[in-house]
Design an enzyme around this catalytic site. Structure first.
Site, PDB file in Angstrom:
ATOM      1  CE1 TYR A 268      -3.704   1.908   0.711  1.00 36.63           C
ATOM      2  CE2 TYR A 268      -2.439   3.485   2.178  1.00 36.63           C
ATOM      3  CZ  TYR A 268      -3.853   3.290   1.654  1.00 36.63           C
ATOM      4  OH  TYR A 268      -4.807   4.167   1.723  1.00 36.63           O
TER       5      TYR A 268
ATOM      6  CE  LYS B  53     -23.343   5.483  24.388  1.00 36.20           C
ATOM      7  NZ  LYS B  53     -21.937   6.511  24.815  1.00 36.20           N
TER       8      LYS B  53
ATOM      9  CE  LYS C  13     -28.642   3.838  17.202  1.00 38.46           C
ATOM     10  NZ  LYS C  13     -27.452   4.290  16.170  1.00 38.46           N
TER      11      LYS C  13
ATOM     12  CD  GLU D 156     -26.027   0.281  15.365  1.00 39.43           C
ATOM     13  OE1 GLU D 156     -25.176   1.454  15.140  1.00 39.43           O
ATOM     14  OE2 GLU D 156     -27.132   1.231  15.618  1.00 39.43           O
TER      15      GLU D 156
HETATM   16  O1  I6G Z   1     -23.726   8.600  21.206  1.00 36.47           O
HETATM   17  C1  I6G Z   1     -24.582   7.355  20.264  1.00 36.47           C
HETATM   18  C2  I6G Z   1     -22.908   6.919  20.333  1.00 36.47           C
HETATM   19  C3  I6G Z   1     -23.418   5.753  19.614  1.00 36.47           C
HETATM   20  C4  I6G Z   1     -25.503   7.029  19.706  1.00 36.47           C
HETATM   21  C5  I6G Z   1     -25.658   6.604  19.023  1.00 36.47           C
HETATM   22  C6  I6G Z   1     -24.822   5.650  18.804  1.00 36.47           C
HETATM   23  O2  I6G Z   1     -25.291   4.484  18.289  1.00 36.47           O
HETATM   24  C7  I6G Z   1     -24.464   3.108  18.010  1.00 36.47           C
HETATM   25  N1  I6G Z   1     -26.640   6.223  18.056  1.00 36.47           N
HETATM   26  C8  I6G Z   1     -27.451   7.602  18.079  1.00 36.47           C
HETATM   27  C9  I6G Z   1     -29.016   7.223  17.876  1.00 36.47           C
HETATM   28  C10 I6G Z   1     -28.043   8.288  18.650  1.00 36.47           C
HETATM   29  N2  I6G Z   1     -26.062   8.698  19.913  1.00 36.47           N
HETATM   30  C11 I6G Z   1     -28.368   9.638  18.743  1.00 36.47           C
END
Ligand code: I6G
Length: 686
Positions: free
Chosen positions: A54, A133, A306, A131
């Protein structure tokens, strides 16, 4: 997708009028190639060229653009580092505010969240997208006509800082989106984070240069994004995962499909993202990601649920700047602040003195912690920790809790620096600090009861002789009552003596005698490890066993012969030699052998081609026909590596009964699961 060649030689450039158009063609080709490789690397996690290849392509592009500056465009992969350092970051208004999320800490709060949604939508079951965080810096990226034009931090949700020039340096963020029929404008939202390994390396580099280090990967990511010189940001190991878009015009009507579309446009999405049904699905996925947490190379502090269907999201709406269709379910914190009550020293089996923090009890990483390691005096000074301080304590997974740092801003008046005692707290012998070594040691040797206790605890431990029922409290009694001086004395204990000890009865005495009897048959690696030779861990003990085959061969080996063993350097060789040169140690070994300890001499195959070389296993749950340590020793004797946590590099998980969370993690990663019969077959077939 375009097909791409792994290496691509330069198009021959003939002199004359064609040169410029050929250069333009080659430049366009190189940009396509580099973008494609970036996409494969960051989004698909499936690179087809090495980093060096690369870099060669990028270098060629740099050179060609240097010769033809008129052909440089803003979205060229060479243009990630901006020219002039910025003066500061201008404030930008988010066209659509960046919302925050409601938090939950308990499963009941999640059940309540799901119930509220079902009630409002009048549905039996809801589909959710889950998901991880990430513990990073929230960011909004605006693309116009597919080109990255603005990157802004979240700020207060309405206004953030324009950090475009720095964000452009992050290679996992595309400067131009891929694909056809893209929306004219797209505002992507996600998290910029630093990997744990990158953070460690960065801090080591900063410390080497005498610069201030960062306290955690999130602060390092934030600090790196706020550099005025984007060349510095470019050198920082920053990454990005997106979690959504501010507006959904032109995008699919389910959140999970939007993430797929964003991925197809070249934006990385967390691989741990999943869709589930109902609250049970949410809680199962929470547990699955929690189990994976310590194996990931980035910090996550929870999961986000969500509602997947966008019409349903719309119907749920938003209250006080948080969507009612989303919830962050937080993991137990891995770091907490508490008071350091005192520092005590613990004496190890080689006499090393380890300072231990006595803490005001604090709930961290899912348990209440009252003690934490401080490693050594250098660490205490480096972390600037004093008794009485408020300190940050970290406990991640099964790792021993540690004091990460003090909070000098909260230091009470009158604290003083802690000093290492000059006498052993157990035996009163003098303490020495070896030149060039961070550790201080008690010079008492086997006179020191603490060292004797630790040596016996080590000898009896699972990975060593695996003597069930011989715990530290019993060992303390045996040492304090002068019943046991060396490991060989254990095999001379009789039923009456044992039954007469505190908290022992005839039944437990019999059980211990049986365990001692069972422990007599070991592998040579186990026995060597049990002897507690300085610096010789399990892996080296097994290597020595394989290399020398018998205790006699090893005991006679000179330094050159010892250094011929893989991973044995001059220091370790000297420790092994010194151990066998000590008459007392030879005596103990003879007594152990006389007591009936025996091992199967190793066959010594040509060492680098053992049948399981290159394979990595993880053991979990209880095995019926052998202990886990025995299974580990036997697998290692066949060349396998046995590790304690499941990762994508694990060959197979060997699961006994009650396997625990490792099974879910292995299943999540698609790793082969073997039961005890399969393990036996594996060991016997070799
Ligand atoms: O601050 C956030 C972190 C991760 C998020 C989020 C998130 O989704 C994995 N999703 C939303 C809809 C919002 N804040 C407002």
């Amino acid at each position: 997708m375009n097909t791409i060649a792994a290496t691509d030689s330069a198009i021959p450039v003939d002199s004359g009028v064609n040169e410029s158009s050929q250069a333009a063609e080659r430049i366009a080709h190189l940009r396509r190639e580099l973008d494609e490789h970036n996409y494969r690397y960051y989004v698909l996690d499936d690179p087809v060229i090495s980093d060096a290849e690369y870099d060669r392509l990028l270098k060629e592009l740099h050179e060609l653009e240097g010769q033809h500056p008129d052909l440089i465009t803003a979205d060229s992969p060479t243009q990630r580092v901006g020219a002039a350092p910025a003066e500061g970051f201008e404030t930008v208004e988010h066209r659509i505010p960046m919302l925050s999320l409601a938090n939950a800490f308990e499963a009941d709060e999640v059940r309540e969240f799901d119930r509220r949604i079902r009630d409002q939508l009048d549905l039996e079951i809801i589909e959710y997208c889950v998901e991880p965080k990430l513990d990073g810096v929230a960011i909004a990226l605006r693309y116009e006509q597919a080109e990255l034009v603005l990157a802004a931090t979240r700020g207060d949700g309405r206004r953030g800082e324009n950090v475009t020039s720095n964000v452009r340096t992050i290679r996992s963020i595309p400067l131009r989106l891929r694909g056809e029929n893209l929306p004219d404008t797209l505002e992507v939202r996600g998290e910029i984070f630093m990997t744990r390994s990158g953070f460690k390396q960065l801090n080591e580099g900063l410390a080497d240069e005498g610069l201030k280090t960062f306290v955690n990967p999130r602060n390092a990511a934030s600090g790196s994004l706020r550099q005025l010189d984007s060349a510095i940001t470019a050198g920082r190991p920053l990454h990005f995962f997106c979690y959504g878009a501010a507006t959904t015009d032109g995008l699919p009507d389910r959140h999970s499909d939007i993430l797929e579309s964003l991925k197809a446009m070249g934006l990385p999405v967390s691989p741990e993202t999943a869709t589930v049904r109902g609250v049970d699905g949410l809680l199962e996925q929470y547990q699955r990601i929690l189990d994976q947490r310590d194996g990931l190379d980035y910090d996550i502090d929870g999961v986000v649920y969500k509602v997947d269907d966008l019409d349903q999201q719309l119907e749920m709406g938003t209250v006080s700047r948080a969507p009612r269709w989303a919830l962050a379910h937080k993991f137990p914190a891995q770091e907490e602040v508490t008071r350091l009550l005192d520092i005590e020293v613990q004496v190890g089996r080689t006499g090393a003195l380890t300072p231990v923090a006595r803490l005001e009890p604090v709930f961290v990483g899912g348990v209440t912690v009252t003690n934490a390691t401080l490693h050594n005096l250098d660490e205490i000074r480096r972390k600037d920790v004093r008794p009485g301080d408020y300190v940050v304590v970290r406990r991640a997974g099964d790792v021993i809790p540690e004091v990460v740092r003090s909070i000098p801003e909260r230091r009470p008046d009158g604290t003083v620096e802690w000093i290492m005692p000059d006498q052993c707290p157990d035996c009163g012998s003098s303490v020495e600090q070896v030149e060039g070594e961070a550790v201080s040691r008690c010079t008492g040797g086997l006179v020191c009861p603490a060292q004797r206790r630790r040596a016996l605890e080590h000898f009896a431990s699972r990975q060593a002789m695996d003597i069930d029922g011989l715990g530290s409290k019993l060992i303390a009694q045996l040492v304090d009552q002068d019943l046991v001086h060396s490991p060989a004395d254990l095999y001379r204990l009789d039923r009456d003596t044992l039954a007469g000890l505190e908290r022992m009865a005839e039944k437990s005495a019999d059980n211990l005698l049986e365990s001692l009897e069972n422990s007599k048959s070991v592998t040579l690696g186990q026995l060597l490890f049990a002897l507690g030779i300085r610096e010789v861990g399990q892996v080296t003990a097994n290597q020595l066993a394989r290399h020398f085959g018998t205790l006699d061969n090893l005991a006679e080996a000179d330094l050159d012969a010892l250094e011929a063993v893989p991973d044995v350097g001059p220091v370790m060789a000297a420790h092994v030699r010194a151990f066998f040169d000590e008459p007392h140690n030879r005596e103990v070994i003879e007594q152990l052998l006389a007591a009936g300890i025996h091992y199967q001499p190793e066959e010594m195959p040509s060492s680098d081609k053992l049948p399981l070389t290159g394979n990595t296993y993880v053991l979990t749950g209880a095995l019926e026909s052998m202990t886990r340590s025995r299974a580990k020793a036997e697998l290692e004797a066949l060349g396998a590596k046995v590790t304690s946590s499941v990762s994508k590099n694990t060959t197979a998980l060997i699961a006994g009964s009650d396997p625990g969370s490792k099974l879910a993690k292995a299943e999540g990663l698609g790793i082969e699961i073997l039961d005890e019969n399969a393990l036996k077959a594996l060991l016997e077939s070799r």
